[in-house]
Scaffold this motif. Structure first.
Motif, PDB file in Angstrom:
ATOM      1  N   CYS A   5       0.838  -1.196   0.000  1.00 21.08           N
ATOM      2  CA  CYS A   5       0.000   0.000   0.000  1.00 21.08           C
ATOM      3  C   CYS A   5       0.872   1.244   0.000  1.00 21.08           C
ATOM      4  O   CYS A   5       1.981   1.245   0.541  1.00 21.08           O
ATOM      5  CB  CYS A   5      -0.891   0.044   1.239  1.00 21.08           C
ATOM      6  SG  CYS A   5      -2.021  -1.343   1.414  1.00 21.08           S
ATOM      7  N   TYR A  36      -3.730   4.769  -1.978  1.00 18.43           N
ATOM      8  CA  TYR A  36      -4.797   5.517  -1.321  1.00 18.43           C
ATOM      9  C   TYR A  36      -4.686   6.979  -1.734  1.00 18.43           C
ATOM     10  O   TYR A  36      -3.592   7.560  -1.691  1.00 18.43           O
ATOM     11  CB  TYR A  36      -4.715   5.348   0.204  1.00 18.43           C
ATOM     12  CG  TYR A  36      -4.901   3.903   0.590  1.00 18.43           C
ATOM     13  CD1 TYR A  36      -6.167   3.356   0.714  1.00 18.43           C
ATOM     14  CD2 TYR A  36      -3.805   3.061   0.741  1.00 18.43           C
ATOM     15  CE1 TYR A  36      -6.353   2.014   1.000  1.00 18.43           C
ATOM     16  CE2 TYR A  36      -3.969   1.722   1.026  1.00 18.43           C
ATOM     17  CZ  TYR A  36      -5.244   1.198   1.150  1.00 18.43           C
ATOM     18  OH  TYR A  36      -5.406  -0.141   1.405  1.00 18.43           O
ATOM     19  N   TYR A  58      -7.455   3.057  -4.647  1.00 20.85           N
ATOM     20  CA  TYR A  58      -8.537   2.686  -3.729  1.00 20.85           C
ATOM     21  C   TYR A  58      -9.728   3.608  -3.969  1.00 20.85           C
ATOM     22  O   TYR A  58      -9.586   4.844  -3.952  1.00 20.85           O
ATOM     23  CB  TYR A  58      -8.039   2.844  -2.299  1.00 20.85           C
ATOM     24  CG  TYR A  58      -8.922   2.265  -1.223  1.00 20.85           C
ATOM     25  CD1 TYR A  58      -9.065   0.894  -1.075  1.00 20.85           C
ATOM     26  CD2 TYR A  58      -9.574   3.093  -0.308  1.00 20.85           C
ATOM     27  CE1 TYR A  58      -9.840   0.353  -0.061  1.00 20.85           C
ATOM     28  CE2 TYR A  58     -10.352   2.567   0.709  1.00 20.85           C
ATOM     29  CZ  TYR A  58     -10.484   1.198   0.828  1.00 20.85           C
ATOM     30  OH  TYR A  58     -11.248   0.673   1.850  1.00 20.85           O
ATOM     31  N   ARG A  91      -5.368   9.123   5.211  1.00 19.44           N
ATOM     32  CA  ARG A  91      -6.109   8.200   4.341  1.00 19.44           C
ATOM     33  C   ARG A  91      -5.381   6.870   4.137  1.00 19.44           C
ATOM     34  O   ARG A  91      -5.981   5.913   3.648  1.00 19.44           O
ATOM     35  CB  ARG A  91      -6.421   8.869   3.006  1.00 19.44           C
ATOM     36  CG  ARG A  91      -7.518   9.928   3.158  1.00 19.44           C
ATOM     37  CD  ARG A  91      -7.951  10.483   1.837  1.00 19.44           C
ATOM     38  NE  ARG A  91      -9.145  11.311   1.985  1.00 19.44           N
ATOM     39  CZ  ARG A  91      -9.734  11.956   0.983  1.00 19.44           C
ATOM     40  NH1 ARG A  91      -9.233  11.858  -0.236  1.00 19.44           N
ATOM     41  NH2 ARG A  91     -10.800  12.680   1.198  1.00 19.44           N
ATOM     42  N   CYS A  94      -7.040   3.718   5.556  1.00 18.71           N
ATOM     43  CA  CYS A  94      -8.004   2.882   4.830  1.00 18.71           C
ATOM     44  C   CYS A  94      -7.469   1.468   4.620  1.00 18.71           C
ATOM     45  O   CYS A  94      -8.257   0.531   4.419  1.00 18.71           O
ATOM     46  CB  CYS A  94      -8.342   3.508   3.477  1.00 18.71           C
ATOM     47  SG  CYS A  94      -9.254   5.062   3.562  1.00 18.71           S
TER      48      CYS A  94
END
Length: 325
Positions: A5, A36, A58, A91, A94
């Motif tokens: 990520c 993200y 995302y 964020r 997430c």
């Protein structure tokens, strides 16, 4: 499913491409990567990842809104654009919702240097995995002048559990609705005062992990001294061999370009000859798939951290009365 990520918008485009390319080279081009969105400025990223089937942005707006609301309730001052450059950095949270069961988060201003298999393996026995030396400077995480700090966390935990939020491994669901609500209640009861005021989400994430009593593993704490490596571009002693960095013979896991702001990368990629630590390594990964676009510098180099010229110097340069170098 496991995956990588990161957090990005078009402002960090060049850094993001370098990270994605390092993932291709080191981890494999089939590695799933979720980005993200820091904000709505993602058009360049969207165009770039159209040719990268393993990378996606995302788009679970319900999840994004949920964490936006969490931030508004937990630490609203950190969403102030005029005060915090990293107002959208939360964020990355997430990732605790989706899409991966286990994930490793990397800031966009990092490049992968080694396999991350050992990080994923540690998640079998721990909740949160890190590899950095932030514990040496508590003052960038917590307000060390707050009398509440030692009421909430024992000194031993403060000395050993804090971390940099630029790289960590974790699992889906560790911050469910019940835990988020409890954390908000504690922060709103006055515990927010223990957070360092000068950063985005990093102090808050440390608080969330430690207040939830998650099991933390830090390679920098656990590995023998003969095996551990640094990770920050501020370290000048790393040795480069075939586009990989080594610390006293040990291969780095990742390199974090801490202190090099995105506009420096932008300027360099646009042809400005600005020196910063391990610049050639960054440029190698940034342009590994399009080497013909790598900038060729024509002016003398200047340091990225050089003090800005004073007003008189700026005026004289404008009038071409002094050397422009």
């Amino acid at each position: 499913m496991n995956g990588i990520c990161t957090l990005a918008n078009d402002y960090v485009f060049d850094q993001l491409v370098a990270l994605l390319n390092s993932i291709d080279v080191i981890l494999g081009s089939q590695t799933p990567v979720c980005i993200y969105p820091f904000d709505d400025q993602t058009q360049r990223i969207t165009n770039e990842i159209a040719k990268r089937p393993n990378v996606f942005i995302y788009d679970d707006q319900e999840s994004i809104n949920r964490w936006d609301q969490f931030m508004l309730a937990a630490a609203p001052e950190r969403l102030n654009r005029s005060k915090h450059r990293l107002y959208g950095a939360h964020r990355r949270f997430c990732a605790f919702d989706a899409p991966f069961d286990k994930f490793i988060y990397l800031d966009a201003d990092t490049v992968v240097m080694n396999s991350l298999a050992s990080v994923f393996e540690k998640l079998d026995n721990y909740d949160f995995i890190v590899y950095d030396f932030q514990f040496k400077d508590v003052s960038k995480i917590y307000n060390i002048n707050s009398p509440k700090l030692l009421d909430i966390f024992e000194q031993k935990r403060i000395d050993t559990e804090i971390f940099c939020s630029g790289f960590y491994g974790a699992k889906r669901g560790i911050f469910n609705t019940e835990r988020r609500d409890w954390l908000i209640s504690r922060l709103q009861s006055g515990e927010t005062e223990i957070l360092y005021d000068g950063a985005g989400e990093q102090p808050l994430l440390n608080y969330m992990v430690m207040r939830s009593n998650l099991a933390i593993y830090n390679f920098a704490q656990e590995l023998p001294d003969s095996e551990k490596t640094g990770c920050s571009a501020t370290s000048k002693h790393f040795e480069e061999r075939e586009h990989i960095l080594y610390d006293k013979g040990n291969r780095l896991t990742y390199l974090h370009y801490i202190g090099v702001p995105p506009h420096i990368n932008q300027a360099v990629c646009a042809g400005e000859n600005i020196e910063f630590p391990y610049r050639d390594l960054f440029l190698y990964y940034r342009y590994i798939h399009e080497p013909d676009k790598r900038p060729v510098f024509k002016k003398p180099p200047q340091r990225y951290d050089a003090p800005p010229p004073n007003m008189l110097t700026k005026a004289l340069r404008k009038l071409k009365l002094i050397n422009q170098g």
